[in-house]
Design a protein around this motif. Structure first.
Motif, short mmCIF file in Angstrom:
data_model
loop_
_atom_site.label_atom_id
_atom_site.label_comp_id
_atom_site.label_asym_id
_atom_site.label_seq_id
_atom_site.Cartn_x
_atom_site.Cartn_y
_atom_site.Cartn_z
N LEU A 14 15.36 -1.54 5.02
CA LEU A 14 14.30 -0.53 5.03
C LEU A 14 14.56 0.43 6.17
CD1 LEU A 14 11.40 0.36 3.99
CD2 LEU A 14 10.50 -1.09 5.82
N ARG A 15 14.48 1.73 5.89
CA ARG A 15 14.69 2.71 6.97
C ARG A 15 13.70 3.86 6.81
NH1 ARG A 15 17.39 7.35 5.54
NH2 ARG A 15 18.31 7.38 3.43
N ILE A 16 13.47 4.55 7.91
CA ILE A 16 12.60 5.73 7.89
C ILE A 16 13.49 6.95 7.68
CG2 ILE A 16 10.84 7.04 9.09
CD1 ILE A 16 10.09 4.15 8.42
N GLU A 17 13.27 7.66 6.60
CA GLU A 17 14.09 8.84 6.32
C GLU A 17 13.58 10.06 7.08
OE1 GLU A 17 14.42 11.38 2.38
OE2 GLU A 17 15.84 9.71 2.34
N ARG A 18 12.29 10.22 7.10
CA ARG A 18 11.65 11.30 7.86
C ARG A 18 10.20 10.89 8.08
NH1 ARG A 18 12.04 13.69 2.59
NH2 ARG A 18 9.98 14.15 1.70
N PRO A 19 9.47 11.57 8.97
CA PRO A 19 8.08 11.19 9.22
C PRO A 19 7.27 11.12 7.93
CG PRO A 19 8.79 12.77 10.86
CD PRO A 19 9.90 12.68 9.86
N GLY A 20 6.69 9.97 7.70
CA GLY A 20 5.86 9.78 6.51
C GLY A 20 6.59 9.24 5.30
N SER A 44 0.82 -1.22 0.00
CA SER A 44 0.00 0.00 0.00
C SER A 44 0.85 1.27 0.00
CB SER A 44 -0.92 0.00 1.23
OG SER A 44 -0.17 0.03 2.44
N SER A 45 2.14 1.15 0.31
CA SER A 45 3.01 2.32 0.39
C SER A 45 3.73 2.62 -0.93
CB SER A 45 4.07 2.11 1.48
OG SER A 45 3.48 1.91 2.75
N ARG A 101 5.60 5.78 0.87
CA ARG A 101 4.82 6.72 1.67
C ARG A 101 4.17 5.95 2.81
NH1 ARG A 101 6.79 11.63 0.44
NH2 ARG A 101 7.14 11.75 -1.82
N VAL A 102 4.61 6.25 4.03
CA VAL A 102 4.11 5.54 5.20
C VAL A 102 3.49 6.51 6.19
CG1 VAL A 102 5.82 3.70 4.96
CG2 VAL A 102 6.36 5.70 6.37
N SER A 103 2.86 5.97 7.20
CA SER A 103 2.27 6.81 8.23
C SER A 103 3.34 7.55 9.02
CB SER A 103 1.44 5.95 9.19
OG SER A 103 1.06 6.71 10.34
#
Length: 218
Positions: A147-153, A90-91, A193-195
């Protein structure tokens, strides 16, 4: 010719086309020996480690992520393999996701692999070089990496391994193919695109943990 001989001949021609393509640039020469065949079957959905997107899993992962947004919510939540597959599916940008059929996500320590049947008809004619003429409309694709989170969302799935029809491609080619088949940027990373409800992620062989805040022990 019988069916077996035709199949062997097709693979031989494909191998020759691949080697010719790899040798187009000097940087690819050292990787020309990296050629082999793996199973072209997609991994089955299992209780642990491998998951597929389902409506139930999509709903449950959204519920868990929403809990992280609550002031009195937990510091982390655990997603099953099916929930991770639903999150990844979904992302993705729709222009990429529409060409990924029968999507599966396989978990390992620190990284994940996305398996699918790639719709090769959506690729530009020059995307796969001379091997394009030997591909079926749908071929097994495997892309893998951290997989990493770059910034919120916004998360980034960095493709470090890529194989098509069970044929693993050498590192010099992976980035450019990841751009063509998965919409990756010049570094080989696919934007997801994530929460904004979670700021960190840790991947394990049986599950993925999402954290409300960035962890300092990574």
């Amino acid at each position: 010719m019988n069916g077996c001989f035709k199949g062997l001949l097709r693979l031989a021609v494909l191998a020759i086309a691949l080697v010719a393509w790899w040798f187009r640039e000097p940087i690819m020469r050292e990787a020309a020996h990296v050629f082999g065949l793996r199973s072209t079957k997609l991994p089955p959905v299992a209780d642990t480690g491998v998951g597929a997107p389902t409506p139930k899993a999509l709903s449950s992962q959204q519920t868990k992520v929403d809990r992280l947004k609550q002031v009195t919510g937990p510091d982390s939540v655990v997603l099953s393999a099916n929930e991770v597959a639903s999150l990844i599916g979904s992302s993705m940008d729709w222009s990429v996701r529409k060409s990924f059929d029968s999507l599966r996500v396989e978990l390992s320590e620190g990284s994940l692999a996305v398996h699918c049947r790639l719709d090769t008809r959506v690729l530009p004619p020059d995307a796969l070089g001379p091997i394009a003429g030997f591909l079926s409309p749908r071929e097994p694709l495997r892309i893998a990496g951290p997989l990493r989170i770059e910034r919120p969302g916004l998360a980034r799935f960095t493709v470090q391994e890529l194989s098509l029809r069970g044929i693993p491609f050498p590192p010099p080619i992976v980035k450019q193919l990841a751009q063509r088949v998965a919409g990756a940027d010049s570094t080989g990373a696919v934007a997801l695109r994530v929460s904004p409800g979670f700021a960190d992620v840790r991947i394990h062989p049986t599950a993925v943990v999402l954290y409300r805040v960035k962890r300092s022990d990574r």
